[in-house]
Design a protein around this motif. Structure first.
Motif, PDB file in Angstrom:
ATOM      1  N   UNK A 183      -3.431 -15.620   5.329  1.00 43.29           N
ATOM      2  CA  UNK A 183      -3.420 -14.358   5.119  1.00 43.29           C
ATOM      3  C   UNK A 183      -2.739 -13.635   6.160  1.00 43.29           C
ATOM      4  N   UNK A 184      -1.788 -12.715   6.133  1.00 50.13           N
ATOM      5  CA  UNK A 184      -1.257 -11.982   7.287  1.00 50.13           C
ATOM      6  C   UNK A 184      -0.543 -10.819   6.597  1.00 50.13           C
ATOM      7  N   UNK A 185      -0.230  -9.789   7.651  1.00 51.00           N
ATOM      8  CA  UNK A 185       0.084  -8.687   7.305  1.00 51.00           C
ATOM      9  C   UNK A 185       0.938  -8.062   8.223  1.00 51.00           C
ATOM     10  N   UNK A 186       1.818  -7.256   7.666  1.00 45.87           N
ATOM     11  CA  UNK A 186       2.840  -6.321   8.590  1.00 45.87           C
ATOM     12  C   UNK A 186       2.686  -4.858   8.288  1.00 45.87           C
ATOM     13  N   UNK A 187       1.909  -4.320   9.295  1.00 42.87           N
ATOM     14  CA  UNK A 187       1.453  -3.020   8.856  1.00 42.87           C
ATOM     15  C   UNK A 187       2.625  -1.947   9.278  1.00 42.87           C
ATOM     16  N   UNK A 188       4.093  -2.270   9.704  1.00 43.91           N
ATOM     17  CA  UNK A 188       5.014  -1.460   9.679  1.00 43.91           C
ATOM     18  C   UNK A 188       5.572  -1.350   8.223  1.00 43.91           C
ATOM     19  N   UNK A 189       5.319  -2.558   7.425  1.00 44.10           N
ATOM     20  CA  UNK A 189       5.742  -2.352   5.793  1.00 44.10           C
ATOM     21  C   UNK A 189       4.448  -2.100   4.990  1.00 44.10           C
ATOM     22  N   UNK A 190       3.279  -1.724   5.616  1.00 40.33           N
ATOM     23  CA  UNK A 190       1.971  -1.516   4.861  1.00 40.33           C
ATOM     24  C   UNK A 190       2.178  -2.320   3.688  1.00 40.33           C
ATOM     25  N   UNK A 191       2.070  -3.588   4.188  1.00 43.33           N
ATOM     26  CA  UNK A 191       1.998  -4.880   3.149  1.00 43.33           C
ATOM     27  C   UNK A 191       1.164  -5.922   3.900  1.00 43.33           C
ATOM     28  N   UNK A 192       0.300  -6.562   3.046  1.00 45.95           N
ATOM     29  CA  UNK A 192      -0.595  -7.793   3.243  1.00 45.95           C
ATOM     30  C   UNK A 192      -0.027  -8.781   2.387  1.00 45.95           C
ATOM     31  N   UNK A 193       0.040 -10.183   2.855  1.00 42.17           N
ATOM     32  CA  UNK A 193       0.489 -11.155   2.267  1.00 42.17           C
ATOM     33  C   UNK A 193      -0.416 -12.391   1.847  1.00 42.17           C
ATOM     34  N   UNK A 194      -0.601 -13.116   1.035  1.00 45.35           N
ATOM     35  CA  UNK A 194      -1.355 -14.233   0.953  1.00 45.35           C
ATOM     36  C   UNK A 194      -0.332 -15.449   0.662  1.00 45.35           C
TER      37      UNK A 194
ATOM     38  N   UNK B  19      -9.431 -12.573   4.232  1.00 45.32           N
ATOM     39  CA  UNK B  19      -9.583 -11.169   4.790  1.00 45.32           C
ATOM     40  C   UNK B  19      -9.038 -11.282   5.839  1.00 45.32           C
ATOM     41  N   UNK B  20      -8.414 -10.135   6.472  1.00 44.65           N
ATOM     42  CA  UNK B  20      -7.758  -9.824   7.828  1.00 44.65           C
ATOM     43  C   UNK B  20      -8.206  -8.478   8.222  1.00 44.65           C
ATOM     44  N   UNK B  21      -8.537  -8.537   9.627  1.00 40.18           N
ATOM     45  CA  UNK B  21      -8.561  -7.299  10.260  1.00 40.18           C
ATOM     46  C   UNK B  21      -7.591  -6.228  10.378  1.00 40.18           C
ATOM     47  N   UNK B  22      -7.671  -4.928  10.660  1.00 42.92           N
ATOM     48  CA  UNK B  22      -6.625  -4.126  10.572  1.00 42.92           C
ATOM     49  C   UNK B  22      -5.469  -4.346  11.828  1.00 42.92           C
ATOM     50  N   UNK B  23      -6.201  -5.023  13.010  1.00 45.41           N
ATOM     51  CA  UNK B  23      -4.996  -5.571  14.110  1.00 45.41           C
ATOM     52  C   UNK B  23      -4.637  -6.584  13.711  1.00 45.41           C
ATOM     53  N   UNK B  24      -5.022  -7.707  12.568  1.00 46.83           N
ATOM     54  CA  UNK B  24      -4.456  -8.927  12.525  1.00 46.83           C
ATOM     55  C   UNK B  24      -4.953  -9.967  13.291  1.00 46.83           C
ATOM     56  N   UNK B  25      -5.843  -9.660  14.264  1.00 45.12           N
ATOM     57  CA  UNK B  25      -6.303 -10.676  15.157  1.00 45.12           C
ATOM     58  C   UNK B  25      -7.509 -11.404  14.667  1.00 45.12           C
ATOM     59  N   UNK B  26      -8.006 -10.972  13.593  1.00 45.02           N
ATOM     60  CA  UNK B  26      -9.223 -12.010  13.003  1.00 45.02           C
ATOM     61  C   UNK B  26      -9.092 -12.109  11.364  1.00 45.02           C
ATOM     62  N   UNK B  27      -9.122 -13.152  10.967  1.00 44.10           N
ATOM     63  CA  UNK B  27      -9.086 -13.810   9.683  1.00 44.10           C
ATOM     64  C   UNK B  27     -10.394 -14.400   9.372  1.00 44.10           C
TER      65      UNK B  27
ATOM     66  N   UNK C  43       0.715  -1.217  -0.049  1.00 41.59           N
ATOM     67  CA  UNK C  43      -0.059  -0.011   0.069  1.00 41.59           C
ATOM     68  C   UNK C  43       0.806   1.019  -0.003  1.00 41.59           C
ATOM     69  N   UNK C  44       0.291   2.382  -0.703  1.00 42.42           N
ATOM     70  CA  UNK C  44       1.119   3.526  -0.670  1.00 42.42           C
ATOM     71  C   UNK C  44       1.097   4.331   0.513  1.00 42.42           C
ATOM     72  N   UNK C  45       0.034   4.010   1.454  1.00 43.69           N
ATOM     73  CA  UNK C  45      -0.002   4.559   2.646  1.00 43.69           C
ATOM     74  C   UNK C  45      -0.241   3.783   3.506  1.00 43.69           C
ATOM     75  N   UNK C  46      -0.497   4.267   5.112  1.00 42.13           N
ATOM     76  CA  UNK C  46      -0.534   3.361   6.020  1.00 42.13           C
ATOM     77  C   UNK C  46      -1.772   2.409   5.961  1.00 42.13           C
ATOM     78  N   UNK C  47      -1.569   1.099   6.285  1.00 40.52           N
ATOM     79  CA  UNK C  47      -2.672   0.087   6.423  1.00 40.52           C
ATOM     80  C   UNK C  47      -3.240  -0.057   7.488  1.00 40.52           C
TER      81      UNK C  47
END
Length: 126
Positions: free
Chosen positions: A69-80, A49-57, A24-28
């Motif tokens: 599915x998982x995410x790294x908000x520090x990198x503004x990136x979501x993975x599959x 799908x994944x919640x913004x906290x990453x706690x729910x999928x 993402x170009x901005x904060x996720x």
């Protein structure tokens, strides 16, 4: 407003693995994120799908146990992460984002997402 760019698609044999990324170009951190896919001649369908906290999928039944599915908000990136791929997984995979104040919001429907990427092709050969 964020913009989404998918990567990581390609050609893989059945039983193989791929990891898709959605940058993402901005904060996720305030966005629920999802992956959808569209095969030729078919409607775009929900994958995960994944919640913004990453706690729910949430996952489509067809990919449960094979996709993560998982995410790294520090990198503004979501993975599959996709394993045990099947020919029926062949499709264009799209990343989607929806701003939310709910940390557990996990949308599964296309209309629930406002932002979409351009897609990345995944082809699984038999």
């Amino acid at each position: 407003q964020i913009q989404l760019v998918e990567s990581g698609g390609g050609l893989v044999q059945a039983g193989g693995s791929l990891r898709l990324s959605c940058a993402a170009s901005g904060r996720t951190s305030s966005y629920a994120m999802g992956w959808f896919r569209q095969a030729p001649g078919k409607e775009r369908e929900f994958v995960a799908a994944i919640s913004w906290s990453g706690g729910s999928t949430a996952y489509a039944d067809s990919v449960k146990g094979r996709f993560t599915i998982f995410r790294d908000n520090a990198k503004n990136t979501v993975y599959l992460q996709m394993i045990s791929l099947k020919p029926e997984d062949t499709a264009v995979y799209y990343c989607a984002a929806q701003w939310t104040v709910s940390q557990n919001y996990v949308p599964r429907e296309r209309f629930q997402y406002a932002k979409w990427g351009q897609g990345t092709q995944v082809t699984v050969s038999s």
